[in-house]
Scaffold this motif. Structure first.
Motif, PDB file in Angstrom:
ATOM      1  N   TYR A  32       0.835  -1.206   0.000  1.00  0.00           N
ATOM      2  CA  TYR A  32       0.000   0.000   0.000  1.00  0.00           C
ATOM      3  C   TYR A  32       0.869   1.255   0.000  1.00  0.00           C
ATOM      4  O   TYR A  32       0.545   2.241  -0.659  1.00  0.00           O
ATOM      5  N   ARG A  90      -3.068  -3.324  -7.614  1.00  0.00           N
ATOM      6  CA  ARG A  90      -2.540  -2.210  -8.402  1.00  0.00           C
ATOM      7  C   ARG A  90      -3.673  -1.490  -9.139  1.00  0.00           C
ATOM      8  O   ARG A  90      -4.570  -2.109  -9.706  1.00  0.00           O
ATOM      9  N   ALA A  91      -3.608  -0.164  -9.140  1.00  0.00           N
ATOM     10  CA  ALA A  91      -4.570   0.656  -9.877  1.00  0.00           C
ATOM     11  C   ALA A  91      -4.027   1.019 -11.253  1.00  0.00           C
ATOM     12  O   ALA A  91      -4.777   1.408 -12.148  1.00  0.00           O
ATOM     13  N   ARG A 142      -9.587  -0.290  -9.686  1.00  0.00           N
ATOM     14  CA  ARG A 142      -9.803   1.017  -9.053  1.00  0.00           C
ATOM     15  C   ARG A 142     -11.174   1.027  -8.394  1.00  0.00           C
ATOM     16  O   ARG A 142     -12.188   0.816  -9.054  1.00  0.00           O
ATOM     17  N   ILE A 194      -8.189   2.794  -4.418  1.00  0.00           N
ATOM     18  CA  ILE A 194      -7.597   1.475  -4.594  1.00  0.00           C
ATOM     19  C   ILE A 194      -8.191   0.487  -3.601  1.00  0.00           C
ATOM     20  O   ILE A 194      -8.651   0.850  -2.526  1.00  0.00           O
ATOM     21  N   HIS A 229      -7.490  -1.985  -0.902  1.00  0.00           N
ATOM     22  CA  HIS A 229      -6.364  -2.278  -0.019  1.00  0.00           C
ATOM     23  C   HIS A 229      -6.846  -3.065   1.196  1.00  0.00           C
ATOM     24  O   HIS A 229      -8.005  -2.996   1.586  1.00  0.00           O
ATOM     25  N   CYS A 288      -5.837  -4.064 -13.959  1.00  0.00           N
ATOM     26  CA  CYS A 288      -5.768  -3.069 -12.884  1.00  0.00           C
ATOM     27  C   CYS A 288      -7.132  -2.910 -12.222  1.00  0.00           C
ATOM     28  O   CYS A 288      -8.170  -3.201 -12.817  1.00  0.00           O
ATOM     29  N   LEU A 293       1.936   2.430  -3.498  1.00  0.00           N
ATOM     30  CA  LEU A 293       0.879   3.062  -4.288  1.00  0.00           C
ATOM     31  C   LEU A 293       0.450   4.400  -3.687  1.00  0.00           C
ATOM     32  O   LEU A 293       0.115   5.328  -4.415  1.00  0.00           O
TER      33      LEU A 293
END
Length: 270
Positions: free
Chosen positions: A51, A80-81, A112, A66, A68, A110, A54
């Motif tokens: 974390y 991962r974003a 998000r 993101i 997490h 990815c 990022l």
């Protein structure tokens, strides 16, 4: 009583059935072929990152966007974003062994956690083409050229798409000439990057909150109407080389292309 199991994917995620994979593979094949034609080497990486890595990326509300979590050893991890932090980590890990400039490419899945809109889910695939260790405009020419080549391999032409190009360095110089000091530029870039996503009145309010007076706000919006990049050597060189490479007809100067993240410096494009 057992809880009823849903057969739908988690919210914002997607399944790819065989008929979907046919089209996904065609697109990915175009990405790979263009990357190879332009000399980019393929790489890949883990989907889960720390974390902290990022969260160090400045310019947007990373923590809110993101996925997490804490693992069983209480390590703070995240999906991962995008690939930029991972790419930076991989290069830093072996920087003494690598020969620069690097030209790397990958197709990354990815994630998000953000508000979904039509065609925009919380999971997506992203084609990445990066050049590291090359200061000349030729790096941007090769990246944009590869992107245009991929779209052409999918059957599109310059009549179907345009690459909108600008320069944050050029915009910064214009802001300074208008009397807006460099220490306020980061806030100005962040506000202007949201133009088109919210009314100009709200953008103006963000600029004022960032320290601009009414005259500065007016001058900033006037710059956004600029149609010429005369006086910007790097953009002049970009368009010259694109003409030689055969994709200048795909380019369009657009001063409103900002990119909100602070690590963008010179030429930017969408």
């Amino acid at each position: 009583m057992a809880e009823k199991i849903s057969f739908e994917p988690p919210r914002g995620m997607r399944d790819f059935y065989p008929e979907d994979m046919v089209w996904r593979n065609k697109i990915f094949d175009a990405f790979r072929a263009s990357g190879e034609a332009y000399g980019f080497e393929p790489y890949d990486a883990c989907v889960v990152e720390s974390y902290e890595l990022l969260a160090r990326k400045a310019g947007e509300e990373v923590g809110e966007q993101i996925y997490h979590f804490l693992d069983k050893s209480e390590r703070h991890l995240a999906l991962r974003a995008e690939m930029t932090p991972t790419l930076a980590r991989m290069v830093a890990q072996r920087q003494k062994e690598l020969a620069f400039p690097l030209k790397w490419t990958t197709i990354a899945q990815c994630f998000r956690y953000e508000r979904m809109t039509k065609g925009r889910k919380r999971e997506h695939y992203q084609w990445n083409i990066d050049i590291i260790g090359e200061d000349s405009v030729l790096a941007e020419v090769e990246v944009i050229g590869a992107a245009c080549d991929a779209l052409r391999r999918m059957g599109l032409s310059s009549a179907d798409f345009k690459v909108h190009v600008s320069s944050r360095r050029f915009l910064g110089e214009l802001l300074e000439k208008s009397g807006i000091p460099a220490n306020l530029h980061a806030q100005v870039f962040l506000a202007l990057d949201k133009r088109g996503k919210m009314p100009d009145e709200e953008i103006a309010a963000m600029l004022r909150d960032g320290g601009l007076g009414d005259a500065d706000v007016k001058a900033t919006f006037a710059i956004m109407d600029l149609k010429s990049f005369e006086g910007c050597p790097e953009l002049e060189e970009l368009f010259r080389l694109a003409e030689i490479a055969g994709f200048a007809d795909c380019l369009e100067f657009d001063i409103s292309v900002i990119r909100g993240l602070s690590y963008y410096t010179g030429i930017v494009f969408e």
